[in-house]
Write an enzyme that holds these catalytic residues in place. Structure first.
Site, mmCIF file in Angstrom:
data_model
loop_
_atom_site.group_PDB
_atom_site.id
_atom_site.type_symbol
_atom_site.label_atom_id
_atom_site.label_comp_id
_atom_site.label_asym_id
_atom_site.label_seq_id
_atom_site.Cartn_x
_atom_site.Cartn_y
_atom_site.Cartn_z
ATOM 1 N N GLY A 71 0.837 -1.202 0.000
ATOM 2 C CA GLY A 71 0.000 0.000 0.000
ATOM 3 C C GLY A 71 0.867 1.245 0.000
ATOM 4 C CB SER A 109 0.469 3.592 10.235
ATOM 5 O OG SER A 109 1.121 4.810 10.476
ATOM 6 C CG ASN A 110 2.671 6.823 13.815
ATOM 7 O OD1 ASN A 110 2.477 8.041 13.781
ATOM 8 N ND2 ASN A 110 3.515 6.236 12.974
ATOM 9 C CG HIS A 111 0.773 8.449 10.373
ATOM 10 N ND1 HIS A 111 1.086 9.703 10.840
ATOM 11 C CD2 HIS A 111 1.959 7.849 10.088
ATOM 12 C CE1 HIS A 111 2.404 9.882 10.808
ATOM 13 N NE2 HIS A 111 2.964 8.761 10.368
ATOM 14 C CE1 TYR A 134 0.133 4.686 5.115
ATOM 15 C CE2 TYR A 134 0.601 6.180 6.938
ATOM 16 C CZ TYR A 134 0.817 4.978 6.291
ATOM 17 O OH TYR A 134 1.706 4.074 6.805
ATOM 18 C CE LYS A 138 -1.037 1.728 6.639
ATOM 19 N NZ LYS A 138 -0.661 0.484 5.962
ATOM 20 N NE ARG A 172 5.992 11.627 14.627
ATOM 21 C CZ ARG A 172 5.986 10.583 13.796
ATOM 22 N NH1 ARG A 172 7.045 10.311 13.041
ATOM 23 N NH2 ARG A 172 4.926 9.808 13.724
HETATM 24 C C1 15L Z 1 4.250 5.669 8.601
HETATM 25 O O1 15L Z 1 3.182 5.084 8.708
HETATM 26 C C2 15L Z 1 4.903 5.829 7.281
HETATM 27 O O2 15L Z 1 4.694 4.732 6.443
HETATM 28 C C3 15L Z 1 6.375 6.126 7.389
HETATM 29 O O3 15L Z 1 6.827 6.593 6.153
HETATM 30 C C4 15L Z 1 6.690 7.136 8.494
HETATM 31 O O4 15L Z 1 6.154 8.378 8.179
HETATM 32 C C5 15L Z 1 6.111 6.655 9.805
HETATM 33 O O5 15L Z 1 4.748 6.334 9.684
HETATM 34 C C6 15L Z 1 6.276 7.678 10.937
HETATM 35 O O6 15L Z 1 5.284 8.119 11.503
HETATM 36 O O7 15L Z 1 7.427 8.005 11.239
#
Ligand code: 15L
Length: 257
Positions: A71, A109-111, A134, A138, A172
């Site tokens: 993805g 992801s954290n996102h 994005y 997730k 970070r």
């Molecule tokens: C993610 O989900 C991304 O795929 C990666 O490229 C980074 O940005 C990472 O998170 C992050 O938060 O450092």
């Protein structure tokens, strides 16, 4: 007996770091990607897209588990997120079900919770607070995993991965870093935990500055060994958004590109 693991998005950054670390004498890694790949010993290659149900279904045949990494790995226009991430994850789960594969490990992801305040301890299963389309993809992948667990009894382990890079690049990431070795340890635990059901766990190393619960990941058998702190002198400084939100600069995106 040889175990066969299908890895989607195997040519990507995390896939490339995982390949040598997941290699075992009694394991075949079946690598799926749109990009060409050269198989090493103990690997098989399938070239194709995770949005193509027939391709993914065929790739799932005979697999014991799927590690779904494919993805877009950051913000992208909505149609791309929809097809590569949201439809891609649906296709992987549906293909796994049709082929009788009972376990999927999903690279979340954290996102998914990027708009959470960075200063607060982030619990396991923190309620969605995506910072981008994005991040929405997730959250959607986690929701699909939950559905495939409840509806079809599949084991689905969602890893809310922080920053998985060879070294932590920024201040970070002294909190969010997941070392490649710890990433492999977490995937290994997710593959081998007996009947995990549906889980959402943080994918973070044992970072001194981390404010993420590792209780649920540890309950799976994950024991992180790395700490980003040893790179503290090398990282670039944090920006305002990095100090404010879990997702850092992803929280600055305003336009639906
Ligand atoms: C993610 O989900 C991304 O795929 C990666 O490229 C980074 O940005 C990472 O998170 C992050 O938060 O450092």
């Amino acid at each position: 007996m040889t175990q066969r693991i299908l890895v989607t998005g195997a040519a990507g950054k995390i896939g490339s770091m995982l390949r040598p670390r997941l290699a075992r004498p009694d394991r075949t890694l079946r690598l799926l990607d749109v990009a060409p790949l050269e198989p090493s010993s103990g690997e098989e290659v399938v070239t194709g897209s995770v949005s193509d149900l027939e391709v993914v279904r065929a790739a799932c045949e005979g697999a014991d588990a799927v590690v779904h990494l494919a993805g877009r790995s950051g913000e992208a226009p909505w149609p791309e997120i929809l097809s590569h991430n949201i439809d891609g994850t649906f296709t992987v789960l549906e293909a796994a079900r049709l082929a009788g594969v009972t376990r999927v490990v999903f690279a979340s992801s954290n996102h998914a919770v990027g708009f959470r305040p960075a200063g607060e301890e982030a619990p396991d299963y923190a309620f969605p607070r995506p910072d981008t389309f994005y991040g929405v993809s997730k959250v959607t992948g986690e929701a699909l995993g939950s559905l495939y667990h409840d509806r079809h009894g599949m084991d689905v382990v969602c890893l809310r991965i922080g920053t998985c890079t060879p070294r932590p690049p920024t201040e970070r990431s002294l909190a969010t870093w997941l070392s490649p070795d710890d990433c492999a340890r977490l995937v290994e635990a997710s593959l081998s935990a007996p009947s995990p059901g549906f889980r959402v766990v943080w994918g973070i190393s044992a970072n001194t500055r981390a404010r993420f619960s590792l209780a649920e990941a540890r309950a799976l058998g994950y024991e992180p060994r790395d700490d980003a702190e040893r790179y503290a002198d090398e990282v670039s400084p944090a920006g305002e958004l990095d100090r404010t939100y879990v997702g850092g600069s992803f929280c600055a995106v305003k336009e639906a590109r």
